[in-house]
Every structure is written in C-alpha cells, then in structure tokens.
Design a protein around this motif. Structure first.
Motif, PDB file in Angstrom:
ATOM      1  N   TYR A  41       9.218  32.931 -34.611  1.00 58.40           N
ATOM      2  CA  TYR A  41       9.934  31.750 -35.099  1.00 58.40           C
ATOM      3  C   TYR A  41      10.196  30.760 -33.960  1.00 58.40           C
ATOM      4  CZ  TYR A  41      10.938  34.056 -39.571  1.00 58.40           C
ATOM      5  OH  TYR A  41      10.833  34.653 -40.789  1.00 58.40           O
ATOM      6  N   ALA A  42      10.631  31.270 -32.806  1.00 60.21           N
ATOM      7  CA  ALA A  42      10.971  30.404 -31.682  1.00 60.21           C
ATOM      8  C   ALA A  42       9.738  29.664 -31.157  1.00 60.21           C
ATOM      9  CB  ALA A  42      11.627  31.220 -30.572  1.00 60.21           C
ATOM     10  N   MET A  43       8.627  30.373 -31.019  1.00 61.59           N
ATOM     11  CA  MET A  43       7.422  29.752 -30.464  1.00 61.59           C
ATOM     12  C   MET A  43       6.838  28.721 -31.425  1.00 61.59           C
ATOM     13  SD  MET A  43       5.507  33.000 -28.629  1.00 61.59           S
ATOM     14  CE  MET A  43       4.144  31.943 -28.126  1.00 61.59           C
ATOM     15  N   ILE A  44       6.723  29.081 -32.706  1.00 61.38           N
ATOM     16  CA  ILE A  44       6.149  28.139 -33.669  1.00 61.38           C
ATOM     17  C   ILE A  44       7.047  26.919 -33.821  1.00 61.38           C
ATOM     18  CG2 ILE A  44       5.424  27.827 -36.057  1.00 61.38           C
ATOM     19  CD1 ILE A  44       3.580  29.610 -34.415  1.00 61.38           C
ATOM     20  N   GLY A  45       8.363  27.152 -33.921  1.00 63.35           N
ATOM     21  CA  GLY A  45       9.291  26.037 -34.069  1.00 63.35           C
ATOM     22  C   GLY A  45       9.260  25.091 -32.881  1.00 63.35           C
ATOM     23  N   SER A  46       9.257  25.642 -31.662  1.00 58.71           N
ATOM     24  CA  SER A  46       9.298  24.794 -30.468  1.00 58.71           C
ATOM     25  C   SER A  46       7.976  24.083 -30.223  1.00 58.71           C
ATOM     26  CB  SER A  46       9.676  25.636 -29.240  1.00 58.71           C
ATOM     27  OG  SER A  46       8.697  26.653 -28.999  1.00 58.71           O
ATOM     28  N   PHE A  47       6.867  24.799 -30.277  1.00 59.36           N
ATOM     29  CA  PHE A  47       5.577  24.179 -30.013  1.00 59.36           C
ATOM     30  C   PHE A  47       5.200  23.165 -31.090  1.00 59.36           C
ATOM     31  CE2 PHE A  47       4.203  28.125 -27.435  1.00 59.36           C
ATOM     32  CZ  PHE A  47       4.841  27.610 -26.326  1.00 59.36           C
ATOM     33  N   GLY A  48       5.452  23.515 -32.361  1.00 61.68           N
ATOM     34  CA  GLY A  48       5.126  22.591 -33.442  1.00 61.68           C
ATOM     35  C   GLY A  48       5.911  21.301 -33.333  1.00 61.68           C
ATOM     36  N   THR A  49       7.220  21.419 -33.072  1.00 59.24           N
ATOM     37  CA  THR A  49       8.058  20.224 -32.940  1.00 59.24           C
ATOM     38  C   THR A  49       7.664  19.415 -31.706  1.00 59.24           C
ATOM     39  OG1 THR A  49       9.870  21.438 -33.988  1.00 59.24           O
ATOM     40  CG2 THR A  49      10.430  19.409 -32.823  1.00 59.24           C
ATOM     41  N   ALA A  50       7.424  20.090 -30.578  1.00 63.08           N
ATOM     42  CA  ALA A  50       7.072  19.394 -29.342  1.00 63.08           C
ATOM     43  C   ALA A  50       5.752  18.639 -29.473  1.00 63.08           C
ATOM     44  CB  ALA A  50       7.000  20.389 -28.188  1.00 63.08           C
ATOM     45  N   ILE A  51       4.802  19.193 -30.186  1.00 61.47           N
ATOM     46  CA  ILE A  51       3.505  18.517 -30.354  1.00 61.47           C
ATOM     47  C   ILE A  51       3.685  17.202 -31.103  1.00 61.47           C
ATOM     48  CG2 ILE A  51       1.306  18.676 -31.572  1.00 61.47           C
ATOM     49  CD1 ILE A  51       1.245  21.647 -30.842  1.00 61.47           C
ATOM     50  N   ILE A  52       4.501  17.242 -32.165  1.00 58.75           N
ATOM     51  CA  ILE A  52       4.715  16.012 -32.939  1.00 58.75           C
ATOM     52  C   ILE A  52       5.480  14.983 -32.109  1.00 58.75           C
ATOM     53  CG2 ILE A  52       5.848  15.070 -34.989  1.00 58.75           C
ATOM     54  CD1 ILE A  52       5.186  17.612 -36.438  1.00 58.75           C
ATOM     55  N   VAL A  53       6.468  15.433 -31.305  1.00 63.49           N
ATOM     56  CA  VAL A  53       7.186  14.513 -30.416  1.00 63.49           C
ATOM     57  C   VAL A  53       6.221  13.894 -29.402  1.00 63.49           C
ATOM     58  CG1 VAL A  53       8.956  14.380 -28.613  1.00 63.49           C
ATOM     59  CG2 VAL A  53       9.410  15.659 -30.698  1.00 63.49           C
ATOM     60  N   ALA A  54       5.295  14.705 -28.880  1.00 64.29           N
ATOM     61  CA  ALA A  54       4.320  14.174 -27.931  1.00 64.29           C
ATOM     62  C   ALA A  54       3.447  13.097 -28.573  1.00 64.29           C
ATOM     63  CB  ALA A  54       3.446  15.309 -27.397  1.00 64.29           C
ATOM     64  N   ILE A  55       3.065  13.321 -29.828  1.00 65.36           N
ATOM     65  CA  ILE A  55       2.261  12.320 -30.535  1.00 65.36           C
ATOM     66  C   ILE A  55       3.051  11.027 -30.713  1.00 65.36           C
ATOM     67  CG2 ILE A  55       1.165  11.798 -32.751  1.00 65.36           C
ATOM     68  CD1 ILE A  55       0.469  14.765 -32.987  1.00 65.36           C
ATOM     69  N   LEU A  56       4.356  11.170 -31.070  1.00 66.89           N
ATOM     70  CA  LEU A  56       5.197   9.984 -31.239  1.00 66.89           C
ATOM     71  C   LEU A  56       5.344   9.216 -29.928  1.00 66.89           C
ATOM     72  CD1 LEU A  56       8.010  11.423 -33.566  1.00 66.89           C
ATOM     73  CD2 LEU A  56       6.098   9.916 -34.196  1.00 66.89           C
ATOM     74  N   VAL A  57       5.489   9.932 -28.810  1.00 63.98           N
ATOM     75  CA  VAL A  57       5.613   9.279 -27.505  1.00 63.98           C
ATOM     76  C   VAL A  57       4.344   8.506 -27.165  1.00 63.98           C
ATOM     77  CG1 VAL A  57       5.834   9.686 -25.028  1.00 63.98           C
ATOM     78  CG2 VAL A  57       7.344  10.887 -26.625  1.00 63.98           C
ATOM     79  N   VAL A  58       3.187   9.115 -27.452  1.00 66.96           N
ATOM     80  CA  VAL A  58       1.906   8.443 -27.201  1.00 66.96           C
ATOM     81  C   VAL A  58       1.787   7.183 -28.045  1.00 66.96           C
ATOM     82  CG1 VAL A  58      -0.592   8.665 -27.427  1.00 66.96           C
ATOM     83  CG2 VAL A  58       0.737  10.548 -26.470  1.00 66.96           C
ATOM     84  N   LEU A  59       2.347   7.247 -29.272  1.00 64.49           N
ATOM     85  CA  LEU A  59       2.272   6.091 -30.164  1.00 64.49           C
ATOM     86  C   LEU A  59       3.294   5.015 -29.821  1.00 64.49           C
ATOM     87  CD1 LEU A  59       1.706   7.899 -33.608  1.00 64.49           C
ATOM     88  CD2 LEU A  59       0.016   6.724 -32.173  1.00 64.49           C
ATOM     89  N   GLY A  60       4.166   5.299 -28.831  1.00 61.31           N
ATOM     90  CA  GLY A  60       5.092   4.275 -28.378  1.00 61.31           C
ATOM     91  C   GLY A  60       6.540   4.529 -28.692  1.00 61.31           C
TER      92      GLY A  60
END
Length: 579
Positions: free
Chosen positions: A508-527
């Motif tokens: 649960y911890a790994m999927i929750g953290s990595f999944g959320t972090a990936i989407i945040v990284a995409i948002l940061v790239v998008l500005g």
C-alpha cells in the motif's frame, strides 16, 4: 406418560442384544449390566451418537420426567478429560440457556462384560424443541431478520454467563443451538416461532480459561468445527471469548443467508462475501462482520459490547443517513437485483446462469469498489482542504509560525539548511494538511482498515513534516519541482505505512507514494507551481487556493492509489500466493 411396554435399553456398548429388555428387570438379560442407574434412571431409547458418546432418553423415576443420558464409549484419556470437563461445567452453571445438570448427575456405572471396567455417565435436562439447523431447513433462503436478531440476543446473554465463569464453549454452530418449547406436541410445522428460549448444548469441547491472563495460558487442544471456528482455534493457539463471538457471528450469517459459511468465503482473501445476499440493517451487518474478523483484536472484546450494539440497532433511525450508508444500501439493492436476474435466466441452463451470475457479481463488486474509493477520495480531499485552511489561519493569523521558526533556529540550528523567513509557517501548513488528510482517510473507513484516529493524527504531522524537510534539502541542491515530487513520495509513503491496513502494508505504501509522486511530477512538468507558501506575507492569502488545490489533490490521488492497491494489486498478490 411413558409406555412401559416398549421395554428398557441396555447402555453397555458391548451388549449383543441391548434392546428391548423387560420393564422392571434390574439387570440386562444379555450381558448382565445394571439397567436402572443409581436406582433412579431408566434408559428408554437411543437418541444418537455425539463425539465419543452415546445419547439416550431416560426416565427419572424420582421426578417422573424424561431426561438425556450421555454415555462415554471412548476409553482414551483425552475423551475422558473432555467428558469430565463438560460434566463439571454443566453442574456449575445455572442458566435457562444451558441444560441443567444436578450435582449427582455425573456418575460411573460398573460393568463386568466383556471385562471389568467403568462407564462414565452424565444425566442432563432434556430440551424439547428443534435445533436452529433444523429450523434453517424450513428457510432455504435464510431466516427472517427479526428471528435471527432475537436468537443473537439470547445467545450473547448465554455467552456472557459462560465467560463470567471463565468458560469458552468452542463449538457454537446451528446444530448446537436449540429452542426450548413446552413439549414436542407444541412445535409448529415451521419448527418453532423463533421466540422460544434459546439453549446452547454440547459442552464437550468447552474449555476453562483464565480470561484475565489469557496470553499466559498454554495453547489449546486442536478441537474445532470447520466453517465456524476462528483461525486461532484451528491452529491450536490461544483462545478467549472472541473465539465464541467468531463462531456465533458465522452461525448468524448462515441463518440469515441459508448458506454454509465456507461457501461464502472469498477464494483469495477468505473474507465472507454475504451482505449482497440479504437485505438487513447495515448496523447489524457491520456488527456481524466485526464478529467474524480473522484478527482477534478487531472483534468485540466482550458480550456487553455486543449487547449495547444490538440495543442501538433496535433504536429508531435518526433520519439522516451518511453517504457511506447510502452507498451500502445501493449495493444491497443491486445484490437483490442480481438475484432476481439470476432467477429470471435460470431456465436458459445451469451453465449460462453461472456465467451470468459471475458477470453480475463482478459488476456489483466493481460498483462497490468504485463507490467506496470515491467516498475515501471525497473525505480525504475535504480533510486536506480543511487542514490547509486551518494551517493558514494558525500560521499567518497568529504568531505560532514565528515562534516555531525561532525555536527551530535556536534549538536545532543544523536542522534547516536555508532558514528563510516564514519557514515555521510553512511547517504548520504542511502539518495541518497532513492531519486533515490522515483524518479524512481514516474517517472513510475504506479498504478494511482499522480506524486508528490517534495514530493517524500523529503520523499526519510526522509524515508531512518530514516531507517538508526533505523538500528543503532537495531544493537546496536542485530545482523546487524535484523537491516537491520527493516530498510528496516520502510523505505519502510514511502516512500510508501507518494506516491500519490488515496486511501488505509495504505494498500500500509503495503504490500510494509512487503513483501519487508520478502524477505530481507530470503536473510539475506541465507547469504546476512548485513554490507553495513561499509568497511574501502581504500576498500570502493569494496563495491559499493554490495550496488547497495541491494538498487536496495529493489526498485524492493517495486514496485513488490505495483503492487500486486494495481492489486490484493485493488480491493479485494473494492469487499468486503472497499471503
């Protein structure tokens, strides 16, 4: 009146011609065994066999009433120990829900044929009435809710008396629960009205324990009934009152659904999937689900707690149902619709019916999973938003932020690498956002978690506070965007790890953290702005919408990935053998 012309039954298990023996004979004509026990009890007929014993109906000539005689025919030391234990328990108990045994009801009969030995006997009150197993045969689709609740109430009161005497029954199931009626002639064609006195029978597996010092007890004998006994009893581990509550909960679920408990188990998780088969009060279903939890600590601790819960169930509804209760009701209605659809298409053939039922059940499970995940996302997002607003008020409308900055700078000078003005306020905003996120996820009760509000409160502060610190460390050497992604990953990992999930915590911890972090990284790239709460004080409130959007999005994404873990990834791992 007893038909004296029917004869007497010899209780010697080795007798070649035990029945009939002439009425009035003191000794068996075939083996010479005594027929009139203690010069008082006359065996009339056999009632069957139970465990290591033979059961007879006997006439008590002292009271002119029929009673039940239990004769131990197994000569092993363990069987004798259990038989003696049952006798001692029943002699000591005085409750209408337990068969009455008089002080002299436990005795031994001396036999000489085929060799000299003693035959242990136990005379107890005869209960006239059907077992709940027999009544269930009249209700193949399950018994009415009000009848089952009445039986549950009575059974809990019986267990309360047993547990008060430090006695665990260990063998509760429909065949060991009877309804006491005045006489067999008054039993209706339905096997009773459901309101007679419930009686718990067969104390052959009862165990005397010291409930107050249960953890110091030696492990139990592996005596259990498949489908009803809890895991700790099946493996011979420590048992306590919750073992009886587990068996009672499974018994009541069988009475409500008409299905054997093992047939209701999820093949991957072992959890009972039964709520879509009946339309009962959600509070009653919740209570039964808690009683049959595999983890002992998740079950009710004593009978008083169950009685209070049942009393609340009988109270009128408040009229305001929560969203979660509404979703549960919708799921129940969908389950009933599935059953009706299954019946409508049953004439198309057994194979087609099974395929259709599997498809419908899968759809219903998907709807339920989506509903509960959305419920968790909603509460978590709201909690994170409320926590962010609270953090802004505490940080920028009071002097807490300045005082925290001063404290960390003076007491822990090496903790903050770039001690800029206002970093104490940022910590407060992150901490309160973490509290709100943790509270929302815990309050949702989704994903079969244990609702530990205090732990969630503390870990909300710790996880988001540590995430802020990691953000500062990474930002000092690289871009703010990368720091925000790293802070998100570590905060969600620590928070998810602390949630009261039943198993697979690291997944649960790994999927929750990595999944959320990936989407945040995409948002940061998008500005997406990566400089949260770093505006100057005069303009700080203009940053509030951005902070609310960020923290609520993190909470929503976290709940989404935890739902993916609970409904997809963890069942897949269980299917592959990772327990």
């Amino acid at each position: 009146m007893v038909n004296r012309s029917s004869g007497v039954h010899c209780i010697n298990p080795d007798c070649q011609r035990p029945y009939p023996q002439p009425w009035g004979n003191k000794f068996c004509n075939s083996c010479g065994a005594v027929l009139k026990l203690l010069d008082r009890y006359v065996p009339l007929q056999t009632l069957g066999a139970g465990g290591f014993a033979q059961i007879y109906t006997v006439l008590d000539e002292k009271t002119q009433t029929e009673k039940v005689l239990k004769v131990l025919i197994e000569d092993s030391p363990k069987a004798l120990e259990l038989f003696t234990q049952e006798a001692e328990v029943l002699v000591r108990l005085r409750h209408p829900g337990v068969p009455k045994v008089e002080a002299d009801g436990h005795f031994q009969v001396n036999l000489t044929n085929p060799k000299p030995h003693q035959l242990p006997c136990l005379v107890m009150e005869k209960i006239n009435g059907p077992t709940l197993e027999e009544i269930l045969n009249k209700y193949p689709q399950g018994c009415p809710e009000d009848m089952v609740v009445n039986w549950l109430n009575q059974a809990v009161k019986i267990l309360q008396e047993l547990h008060k005497h430090q006695i665990i029954h260990r063998d509760i199931k429909p065949s060991n629960l009877m309804l006491r009626t005045p006489s067999p002639s008054l039993i209706t064609s339905q096997g009773g009205t459901g309101w007679e006195q419930l009686v718990l029978i067969d104390f052959g597996g009862a165990k005397q324990v010291n409930i107050g010092r249960q953890r110091q007890e030696s492990s139990s004998t592996r005596l259990f009934s498949s489908g009803y006994s809890p895991p700790e009893q099946v493996t011979g581990g420590h048992i306590g009152p919750s073992a009886d509550f587990y068996a009672l909960g499974r018994t009541m679920i069988e009475l409500l659904t008409g299905r054997y408990p093992s047939d209701l188990e999820d093949p991957q998780t072992g959890v009972l999937r039964w709520r879509n088969r009946v339309n009962i009060k959600p509070q009653l279903a919740d209570l039964l689900d808690e009683m049959v939890q595999e983890d002992v600590r998740s079950r009710p601790a004593n009978a008083t707690i169950i009685q209070k819960r049942l009393a609340k169930i009988h109270q009128p509804a408040s009229g305001q149902n929560s969203l979660q209760q509404a979703l549960t009701q919708i799921t129940h209605q969908l389950g009933l619709l599935g059953q009706a659809t299954d019946q409508a298409f049953s004439n198309l053939g057994q194979t087609l019916g099974k395929i259709l039922r599997w498809i419908l059940q899968t759809i219903f499970q998907i709807i339920k999973a989506c509903s509960l995940t959305i419920w968790a996302m909603l509460l978590t997002g709201l909690g994170a938003s409320a926590g962010t607003v609270t953090g802004y008020i505490l940080a920028y409308q009071t002097n807490l932020g300045d005082r925290l900055s001063e404290f960390l700078t003076t007491q822990l000078p090496g903790l903050i690498l770039n001690p800029e003005a206002g970093f104490g306020a940022e910590i407060i905003v992150f901490a309160t956002a973490g509290i709100g996120t943790a509270w929302g996820l815990t309050a949702s009760g989704s994903f079969a978690q244990r609702r530990r509000f205090l732990v969630a409160f503390l870990m909300g502060i710790i996880s988001y506070g540590f995430g802020w610190l990691l953000w500062q460390v990474i930002t000092s050497t690289t871009s703010s965007g990368e720091g925000l992604v790293g802070a998100t990953a570590i905060a969600i990992f620590l928070l998810a790890l602390s949630m009261g999930f039943r198993s697979h915590h690291i997944v649960y911890a790994m999927i929750g953290s990595f999944g959320t972090a990936i989407i945040v990284a995409i948002l940061v790239v998008l500005g997406f702005p990566a400089n949260l709460s770093q505006a100057s004080t005069p303009h700080i409130w203009s940053e509030l919408p951005l902070s609310i959007t960020f923290f609520s999005s993190i909470g929503i994404l976290m709940s989404f990935w935890l739902g993916i873990s609970y409904y997809v990834i963890v069942p897949g791992l269980r299917f592959l053998g990772w327990r």
